[in-house]
Design a protein around this motif. Sequence first.
Motif, short mmCIF file in Angstrom:
data_model
loop_
_atom_site.label_atom_id
_atom_site.label_comp_id
_atom_site.label_asym_id
_atom_site.label_seq_id
_atom_site.Cartn_x
_atom_site.Cartn_y
_atom_site.Cartn_z
N GLN A 205 0.82 -1.21 0.00
CA GLN A 205 0.00 0.00 0.00
C GLN A 205 0.86 1.26 0.00
N ARG B 169 3.67 6.47 6.48
CA ARG B 169 2.59 7.44 6.50
C ARG B 169 3.18 8.72 5.92
N ASP C 78 -2.92 9.24 4.17
CA ASP C 78 -3.08 8.00 4.90
C ASP C 78 -3.32 6.84 3.97
N THR C 79 -2.73 5.73 4.35
CA THR C 79 -3.00 4.49 3.63
C THR C 79 -3.35 3.42 4.67
N ALA C 80 -3.40 2.19 4.22
CA ALA C 80 -3.67 1.10 5.15
C ALA C 80 -2.61 1.12 6.25
N PRO C 81 -2.96 0.67 7.44
CA PRO C 81 -2.02 0.87 8.55
C PRO C 81 -0.69 0.17 8.34
N ARG D 232 -3.65 4.08 -3.88
CA ARG D 232 -3.72 3.51 -2.53
C ARG D 232 -4.06 4.53 -1.48
N VAL D 233 -4.35 5.71 -1.88
CA VAL D 233 -4.61 6.76 -0.90
C VAL D 233 -5.96 6.48 -0.24
N GLN D 234 -5.99 6.50 1.07
CA GLN D 234 -7.23 6.30 1.79
C GLN D 234 -7.86 7.62 2.17
N ASP D 235 -7.12 8.46 2.80
CA ASP D 235 -7.63 9.81 2.95
C ASP D 235 -6.48 10.78 3.10
N ILE D 236 -6.81 12.04 2.98
CA ILE D 236 -5.80 13.09 2.97
C ILE D 236 -6.14 14.09 4.06
N ARG D 237 -5.14 14.50 4.80
CA ARG D 237 -5.37 15.47 5.85
C ARG D 237 -4.49 16.68 5.65
N LEU D 238 -5.02 17.77 6.08
CA LEU D 238 -4.25 19.00 6.10
C LEU D 238 -4.23 19.45 7.54
#
Lengths: 163, 699
Positions: B523, B654, B647-650, B624-630
């Motif tokens: 991932q 990261r 974020d991707t799978a744990p 594979r991107v799960q979510d994006i944070r700022l």
Amino acid sequence: MGVAFAAPPGSEWSRVSRRYVWYRRLVLAAVLVPGGGAGAFLVGGVFTAAAGAAWVVACVVLGGLGWYAAVLTGRSWAYAEGQADLYLCHGVVVRQLVVVPYGRMQLVDVTANLLEQGLGIATVRVYTAASTVEAYIAGLPLDEATRLRDRLAMRSETYSTGL
Amino acid sequence: MSEDQEPTQPRSAAWLAERHGRESEDTAPGQRPPTWSGGWFGLRGQGRGEGDRNGHSGASRPDATPPGREPSGPGEGGLLPAMREVTPPTGRRGATAAPGAPQPTFGPPPPSGSGPPSVSGPPPESGLTPPSGSPASGPPTTSASPPPPLSASPSAPAPGAASRLAATGSLPAAAPAPADPAGGFGGDRPEGRPRFEPAWQVLPQVSAPAPAGWRPYRAPTRPAPPPRPAGGGEQVRFLPPNGNAAPVPPPVPTSPYPPAPPFRPEADITRGEHRLHMATVPLRVLMVTLVFFATLGVALLGLGPEFGLSLAVGLTLVVSLVSCAYSVAAWQATTFELREDHLVLRTGLLRRVAREVPLSRLQAVDIVRPLIIQVLGLAELRVELAGGDRGEVRLRYLSLRTAQRLRAAVLAHAAGLAGQTPEAPEWRFFHLSFGRLLGALAFRIPVLAGSALFLALIAVGIVFAELGVLGGAIPLLLALMRGFLGPLLRYTDFRASLSPDGLRLRYGVLQTRMQTVPPGRVQAIRIVQPVLWRALGVVRLEANVAGYVGERQMDSSTLLPVVPRNLAFTLVDHLFPGTDVASVRLEPARRGWSRYDALGVDDTVLVTRRGLLCRVTEIVPHVRVQDIRLVEGPVSRLLGVASVVVDTAPGPARAWAVGRDRAEACRIVETVAAHAREARAGSEGPERWVTRGDIPAGR
């Protein structure tokens, strides 16, 4: 002091309910009142009475700060449903914008603890495969939360892809 | 597999040119390797022009052999699986390059030319930003004479690179292999050996007695497979032995699938229900007995010499008998079966549990052999899924052959092939010598400081005759054992190979382990370089694999514990097919922790770099991107910067992009979200990577 970041193109930020401010205030009071009272007794007993009084004053000051901070917190929560992603925004000190694609949502939950139930609000949590990370919106009115959850669940099925 | 293939060869030649005097991380910047026709391997024609470099995500490889490649060897037609290309038909090294691209080794060029300075050590320079897409301006630093076929190298590489290609001469041009001065990189190498072969170790199942080196994807000990019917359809997967026809060596496969193995008299693990190996029962009984005796028995012994001993022995006997009965019953009740696409595991005495595992969701397959199990010739097979802690199927214990066969069958099913498909061939990628492992593990600040402190404590304790130092020395010793001896013993004899069924890692001596990470299951990747390893030029490569969760993650998510930096980025390109990490332009951070902080966003991949002392590069493909944070903290807000987290799978990786301008950070979030959306739309999941439909993967 509004939302920290700009809304995604084509949509507006939706805010959370005003009752969330009262939720925060009540939680703060639930912590400070017994803490202040018992602490005052303890501190006054162990140290001098003036120390106990100082403790009470500190708690009152904290309570006052928290009273207004709750307003800031309530104003900082926002969400927006973009084309293919859900945008969440929260935080006062550490501000965060979270973008969760619909296709990546594995679970959408609506939860409400006792106090939230009493106030008629709920929290929507979105889980992705990055399970260490939680994206959630607190303080939505209950019916809006359930409608949002249904919309998200429907979209996540439409957009879903493999891991 | 990959480095033998056409497309990577021109790349690596360029790499070698860049290595002289410059630490280049991987491929020549800006180069897109030509595509090649597939292997284990679906020969699918459509797809993106670039294709997949490691060839096992079958959908997008073009049929045509790339320009400049002529079929090697006699009797072989045009449409060949790419593996044949690596088989040098003659003894000439030049013929090795007949496929039209060099096969440079990972060592310094042969002494035939006045070669560049030896690059067998770590590249002298660090701190360069290889993924920054620096133009192919590295001077062709070698003057070794290029082999003649090199000049006919495929036109696919950029012209500048082509000249570098021709000029590298890192291909051992006409010099015989044994003269290779690749310092310590291994003695004689058979020709046609894949390029990135620092040391040659022949593994039993791919040992090639053929004089020329690699054979096509058949275990050489097997007899020649029966010939295929002419015009055999693509779906022919298993042929019964045909006694009439004379065996034809090597048959031109008209089907994309490898020839089926002849009928074997042993039980076919891929059909029907099977039980675990019978030796499981005595092993379990023995373990239970030993544990019981060691814990309770010893306690009972304290009751008195006579009475205690007899009680202990008696109780142990009772326990072992009970456990014997239980183990036999449990062994009887445990079966596994490989059905269409599922591995069905039935266990349980009183409460029968039948667990059906869809193999298309396979995340990783491991074969683990602790010491005693090794001695007995058994193995444990672990099939990892993405379901968290319970997403694991453990078969304890099978015979080694059975475990390997089952592993091959499981991976074949996961890839979409039939279970009887023989085990996919492999190409060695990297062998970690013990000296390098030892040196690198020792040469880290915590280990050095810890051992110095430990020695100082012991010295003080001896000099002053003070026993109290043990209070500090013993925990320190334990920590050192865990941090230094642990990985040392774990990764002894580490070999990494590439194969159509995934990345294969074999390591361990006391506990042997063979990990297979199928394609598309990684991932995100993290390449870590502690500060002292910059001098050594090695890095550590860790990956997020969805199947490795919890404690298994700490165990297994380090794919390459110690590896030269260039090789690490090579592997990244193999693990993320369709990406080219070297060509990603990195934009440095406005106000990060160090000047090393940078972020690069490509069409396919996102690369972040950060770290002051310990440099970390994180690579996340958009798909594979799960979510994006700022994220913006109070201090960052004052400075006007923000951080972007992907974020991707744990797992250990990261992606953090620190110190970006606020406006730029918002743009980054939008861009990455858009790329992720496109990537998701364009890709199927990594299931059945050989036989799935024509959707370009990894884009």
